[in-house]
Write a protein that holds these residues in place. Structure first.
Motif, PDB file in Angstrom:
ATOM      1  N   ILE A 185       0.910  -1.086  -0.374  1.00  0.00           N
ATOM      2  CA  ILE A 185       0.101  -0.048   0.302  1.00  0.00           C
ATOM      3  C   ILE A 185       0.333   1.210   0.058  1.00  0.00           C
ATOM      4  N   ILE A 186       1.609   1.436   0.768  1.00  0.00           N
ATOM      5  CA  ILE A 186       2.552   2.633   0.609  1.00  0.00           C
ATOM      6  C   ILE A 186       3.277   3.334  -0.325  1.00  0.00           C
ATOM      7  N   PRO A 187       4.808   2.019  -0.605  1.00  0.00           N
ATOM      8  CA  PRO A 187       5.481   2.161  -1.573  1.00  0.00           C
ATOM      9  C   PRO A 187       4.087   2.228  -3.227  1.00  0.00           C
ATOM     10  N   CYS A 188       2.911   1.833  -3.182  1.00  0.00           N
ATOM     11  CA  CYS A 188       2.138   2.342  -4.390  1.00  0.00           C
ATOM     12  C   CYS A 188       1.452   3.888  -4.083  1.00  0.00           C
ATOM     13  N   LEU A 189       0.905   4.193  -2.822  1.00  0.00           N
ATOM     14  CA  LEU A 189       0.329   5.689  -2.514  1.00  0.00           C
ATOM     15  C   LEU A 189       1.339   6.061  -3.241  1.00  0.00           C
ATOM     16  N   SER A 190       2.566   5.690  -2.476  1.00  0.00           N
ATOM     17  CA  SER A 190       4.370   7.006  -2.775  1.00  0.00           C
ATOM     18  C   SER A 190       4.472   7.438  -4.361  1.00  0.00           C
ATOM     19  N   LEU A 191       3.518   7.020  -5.033  1.00  0.00           N
ATOM     20  CA  LEU A 191       4.140   7.101  -6.565  1.00  0.00           C
ATOM     21  C   LEU A 191       3.793   7.864  -6.964  1.00  0.00           C
ATOM     22  N   GLY A 192       2.557   8.582  -6.334  1.00  0.00           N
ATOM     23  CA  GLY A 192       1.948  10.092  -6.785  1.00  0.00           C
ATOM     24  C   GLY A 192       2.941  11.280  -6.072  1.00  0.00           C
ATOM     25  N   CYS A 193       3.494  10.894  -5.117  1.00  0.00           N
ATOM     26  CA  CYS A 193       4.088  12.066  -4.776  1.00  0.00           C
ATOM     27  C   CYS A 193       5.346  12.730  -6.396  1.00  0.00           C
ATOM     28  N   ILE A 194       5.858  11.679  -6.822  1.00  0.00           N
ATOM     29  CA  ILE A 194       7.079  11.397  -8.085  1.00  0.00           C
ATOM     30  C   ILE A 194       6.424  12.060  -9.065  1.00  0.00           C
ATOM     31  N   ALA A 195       5.167  11.464  -9.285  1.00  0.00           N
ATOM     32  CA  ALA A 195       4.459  11.744 -10.527  1.00  0.00           C
ATOM     33  C   ALA A 195       4.172  12.725 -10.883  1.00  0.00           C
ATOM     34  N   ASP A 196       2.972  13.608  -9.626  1.00  0.00           N
ATOM     35  CA  ASP A 196       2.256  15.059  -9.763  1.00  0.00           C
ATOM     36  C   ASP A 196       3.909  16.093 -10.191  1.00  0.00           C
ATOM     37  N   PRO A 197       4.670  16.000  -9.768  1.00  0.00           N
ATOM     38  CA  PRO A 197       5.575  16.691 -10.040  1.00  0.00           C
ATOM     39  C   PRO A 197       6.559  17.466 -11.381  1.00  0.00           C
ATOM     40  N   LEU A 198       6.883  15.694 -11.622  1.00  0.00           N
ATOM     41  CA  LEU A 198       6.803  15.349 -12.805  1.00  0.00           C
ATOM     42  C   LEU A 198       6.341  16.179 -14.288  1.00  0.00           C
ATOM     43  N   VAL A 199       5.234  15.535 -13.428  1.00  0.00           N
ATOM     44  CA  VAL A 199       4.119  16.376 -14.569  1.00  0.00           C
ATOM     45  C   VAL A 199       3.919  17.171 -14.832  1.00  0.00           C
ATOM     46  N   THR A 200       3.131  18.310 -13.874  1.00  0.00           N
ATOM     47  CA  THR A 200       3.672  19.767 -13.438  1.00  0.00           C
ATOM     48  C   THR A 200       4.810  20.024 -14.049  1.00  0.00           C
ATOM     49  N   ILE A 201       6.223  19.856 -13.697  1.00  0.00           N
ATOM     50  CA  ILE A 201       7.317  20.993 -14.046  1.00  0.00           C
ATOM     51  C   ILE A 201       7.491  20.492 -15.719  1.00  0.00           C
TER      52      ILE A 201
END
Length: 342
Positions: free
Chosen positions: A291-307
């Motif tokens: 669960i936690i590694p899976c949820l952690s993917l969002g905090c990596i993908a979100d800034p990459l997409v925004t930048i």
């Protein structure tokens, strides 16, 4: 191999007094690496939002900052608690492998609840960003104060749920938790902090779990309704909006659309496995590492997409990379070629 040894050396001081098997150690390393990457990327994005945003992004950067700060806090909560989440009938059992385990039962469980409430706020923040894009295109006016008020109202929902969870009944008794798990976890008594709670009679926790899982359905509905209306408005008002305005709006909507897909590969799998474990279809011990590694993917993908999709931020990163590459070359011709390619 040297990279993983370095990570293990950094993590070791926080977990040296805690029992961990091989799977636990791998879980701690993966969570530490993912949250560290996510924290650094969101810290970079926050720098860009504060110092590199043009005046035209002033209202929108409030929503960007809201999402970014939420992801930063999510990374901090995750790396300090590192919870293994198990489900057994109506019980949720959390094994803490992070430093928060040394701060007692209440702080430990609230850190886990904090992760859930921050996940919920990140979804709400994306929805508010899409609502902002629609109203700014449709009515042409959206002040900073209104943006701040919307973000505060949006966060008040998960915060109230989080605050209401501060009085939930939990148990860290080894005998109670052993009776619940009936041998599913070996050497349970060796863990420093294991906390269980009966979900069936904890209304705030039920509301939070439902909000993080089924609550995404109305959020997705609002986001994609706004997305449809934005594209419809841009087609109907070609003479009102300049080409650059339309392109910028489409680019930002494209970024939000990609970000809205991220939960499909992070939150939904975790929620699905939780439901399957409740039904006895999935073995809960394996799910606890997921669960936690899976949820952690969002905090990596979100800034990459925004930048990638917000042009001023992407240009600054490209200029920074160009400057670094230029320092490594000695030919002016090479510098010119690199600049043209960027």
């Amino acid at each position: 191999m040297s990279f993983w040894r370095t990570v293990a050396a950094v993590v070791a001081p926080f977990t040296s007094d805690t029992y961990m098997n091989t799977a636990d150690s791998l879980f701690v390393i993966i969570v530490t690496v993912l949250t560290a990457i996510g924290f650094c990327l969101n810290l970079l994005l926050l720098f860009l939002i504060i110092w590199k945003s043009p005046r035209s992004l002033t209202p929108y950067r409030i929503f960007l900052a809201n999402t970014t700060i939420t992801q930063l806090l999510f990374a901090l909560f995750s790396v300090t608690s590192q919870p293994r989440v198990l489900s057994r009938h109506q019980y949720t059992i959390v094994i803490y492998l992070g430093p928060v385990q040394y701060f007692g039962e209440w702080f430990s469980y609230m850190s886990y609840v904090g992760i859930l409430h921050l996940s919920l706020n990140s979804f709400i923040s994306l929805m508010l960003s899409m609502i902002y894009r629609y109203f700014s295109i449709r009515f042409h006016r959206f002040s900073v104060n209104v943006s701040l008020i919307l973000c505060i109202i949006g966060y008040s929902i998960p915060f109230l749920i989080y605050a209401s969870c501060s009085h939930i009944v939990t148990s860290s008794s080894i005998s109670v938790n052993k009776a619940i798990l009936v041998g599913l976890v070996e050497n349970l008594e060796s863990y420093h902090m294991v906390v269980s709670t009966n979900i069936s009679n904890q209304l705030p926790l039920i509301i939070l779990i439902l909000a993080v899982t089924f609550g995404l359905i109305p959020i997705y509905f609002v986001m994609y309704w706004c997305r449809h209306q934005i594209h419809k408005t841009l087609k109907q008002t070609r003479s009102v909006h300049s080409p650059s305005t339309r392109d910028n709006a489409r680019r930002l909507v494209h970024a939000l659309t990609i970000q809205s897909i991220i939960p499909l590969v992070s939150v939904f799998p975790a929620s699905t496995f939780w439901c399957l474990s409740q039904l006895g279809i999935v073995e809960p011990t394996a799910y606890s590492y997921f669960i936690i590694p899976c949820l952690s993917l969002g905090c990596i993908a979100d800034p990459l997409v925004t930048i990638r999709c917000v042009l001023p931020y992407r240009r600054w990163i490209l200029k920074l990379c160009h400057r670094t590459n230029s320092d490594m070359t000695t030919s002016n011709q090479d510098k010119s070629t690199i600049f043209q390619r960027n």
